[in-house]
Motif scaffolding. Sequence first.
Motif, PDB file in Angstrom:
ATOM      1  N   THR A 256       0.828  -1.208   0.000  1.00  0.00           N
ATOM      2  CA  THR A 256       0.000   0.000   0.000  1.00  0.00           C
ATOM      3  C   THR A 256       0.861   1.256   0.000  1.00  0.00           C
ATOM      4  N   SER A 259       2.720   1.685  -3.374  1.00  0.00           N
ATOM      5  CA  SER A 259       1.812   2.175  -4.400  1.00  0.00           C
ATOM      6  C   SER A 259       1.542   3.665  -4.231  1.00  0.00           C
ATOM      7  N   HIS A 399      -6.286  -3.291  -1.325  1.00  0.00           N
ATOM      8  CA  HIS A 399      -7.040  -3.183  -2.579  1.00  0.00           C
ATOM      9  C   HIS A 399      -7.720  -1.822  -2.703  1.00  0.00           C
ATOM     10  N   ILE A 402      -4.899   0.802  -3.533  1.00  0.00           N
ATOM     11  CA  ILE A 402      -4.250   0.636  -4.834  1.00  0.00           C
ATOM     12  C   ILE A 402      -5.208   0.951  -5.978  1.00  0.00           C
ATOM     13  N   TRP A 403      -6.440   0.414  -5.913  1.00  0.00           N
ATOM     14  CA  TRP A 403      -7.363   0.633  -7.025  1.00  0.00           C
ATOM     15  C   TRP A 403      -7.835   2.081  -7.088  1.00  0.00           C
ATOM     16  N   SER A 404      -7.989   2.730  -5.936  1.00  0.00           N
ATOM     17  CA  SER A 404      -8.393   4.138  -5.973  1.00  0.00           C
ATOM     18  C   SER A 404      -7.278   5.011  -6.539  1.00  0.00           C
ATOM     19  N   GLN A 405      -6.029   4.610  -6.307  1.00  0.00           N
ATOM     20  CA  GLN A 405      -4.898   5.379  -6.841  1.00  0.00           C
ATOM     21  C   GLN A 405      -4.741   5.193  -8.344  1.00  0.00           C
ATOM     22  N   TRP A 406      -4.796   3.946  -8.794  1.00  0.00           N
ATOM     23  CA  TRP A 406      -4.441   3.654 -10.185  1.00  0.00           C
ATOM     24  C   TRP A 406      -5.634   3.608 -11.127  1.00  0.00           C
ATOM     25  N   LEU A 407      -6.858   3.546 -10.588  1.00  0.00           N
ATOM     26  CA  LEU A 407      -8.045   3.625 -11.434  1.00  0.00           C
ATOM     27  C   LEU A 407      -8.738   4.981 -11.351  1.00  0.00           C
ATOM     28  N   GLU A 434     -10.685  11.180  -4.828  1.00  0.00           N
ATOM     29  CA  GLU A 434     -10.141   9.886  -4.420  1.00  0.00           C
ATOM     30  C   GLU A 434     -10.644   9.484  -3.031  1.00  0.00           C
ATOM     31  N   LYS A 438     -13.010   6.160  -1.934  1.00  0.00           N
ATOM     32  CA  LYS A 438     -12.651   5.190  -0.895  1.00  0.00           C
ATOM     33  C   LYS A 438     -13.676   5.140   0.238  1.00  0.00           C
TER      34      LYS A 438
END
Length: 458
Positions: A256, A259, A399, A402-407, A434, A438
């Motif tokens: 985390t 990322s 998860h 990571i997904w909130s950062q990269w998506l 963001e 989340k």
Amino acid sequence: MTSTPATPNTAPNGPTARNVMRLAWPMALKAIILHGTVVIDAYLVSALGETSLAAMGLAAAIAGFVLGSILAFSNAMQIRTAQAFGTSDPVFLKSTLASGMAVSVAVGAFGLLVISIFGGPIIGVMAPSAEVGALAKDYLSIFSLVILGEAVGQCLSSYFNGCGRTKLPLYSFCLSLPVNVASSIVLIHGYFGLPAYGVKGAAMGSAIAVCLQVGFLIWRLIVLDGHLRHVKGWRQVTFFPTLKRHLAFALPIAATFFSATFASHVCTLIYAKMSLNEFAAMTIIAPWIMVAGTIGMQWAQATGIIVAQLLGQESSEAVLDRFLSSAWRGAFVAATCVASIYGIVCLSASHLYGDLSEETRAVLLGFLPILLVLPFPKGSNAICGNTLRASGDTIYVMHIFIWSQWLVRVPATALAVLYFQVPAFWVLAILLLEEFVKFPAFHRRLFRGDWKRATLVE
């Protein structure tokens, strides 16, 4: 133990926000001073000119990846220690300390190996001149001692934090900071008959300071918990399965942080494509967001430490609910303080940054509405994340981040800056977006309540 800190259950109905405050303020103060040390080091080296300053910045950027890795694993160590401390099981506590130290030293050693192999070629490619490259290599060769020291020091600091002794890491830093500054000045400029080492002197000063800091922490460990070396057995019968279990817990938390760091660097590179005034404003506000935001983040980490201790003690759900409600109210007070700092910075931009253009100051002032709101969802999400981690729900938290950062954050930033070329206000608003993304995932998981029934028997 010759000295035992107060356990979480210092009140009849369990801990409250007061207990969080006792843990959080030393952690927050240490983090703020740490950020300030970077500024001090740069200031000391700046007297040598732009070449030396560029060399230190380049070497520090390379070393920063290793130090960031050490910090990522130390955060996991902090939570695992809190779980072990809550159980009052000396075998669990010894296993956590030994496993965490093994991981931290291994990460530091591996990082140094990578630097020794690839550091020179990377510096050769990135350095603007041969002189800068040569100075950066000299600085990095000495700074390797700092990396090894931090591998030990950060692990011990996290161990003490997890045990509720958050003042000890702060004391170690307050002890080493003046030594760092004084020795760096002497070694950089060659006072008292010593050679003038230039930029290498700054690395030497840091190495001397970290040795002092680690020495203090080891001394306190021997005094307070020296008996652990006589405890027989391991949490998982032998050391290797114990280490493996520690890694399984730590890797999602470390991932985390990796990322988040990488995503921030990518976004910073994208910001560079904005107009000069807007990029300058983003560059100015970013350190304030990091430093002031430390208040809320350390409050959330302290909350996670106490939750982990309570779960280790197998406290009732009623005690956990009362504590989290109290800690959550405190988190909103912390968020209010952070928002106030942001407000002061934005409203005082004309005085703080009087040398900047009026357009840049106008962009800074325009950030105010976002910055007044941002600390509240961010602080609430941090409470959820640290509480879930404390219960062992680390993969789910990983998860979400990571997904909130990269998506969301990275692609939205790229589209906003590179394609739509929106004003800086809306680019900064992506940070708020963001947190809103989340928010439901974190709070739905927390309110489901499974974390209150987590067991730490593994």
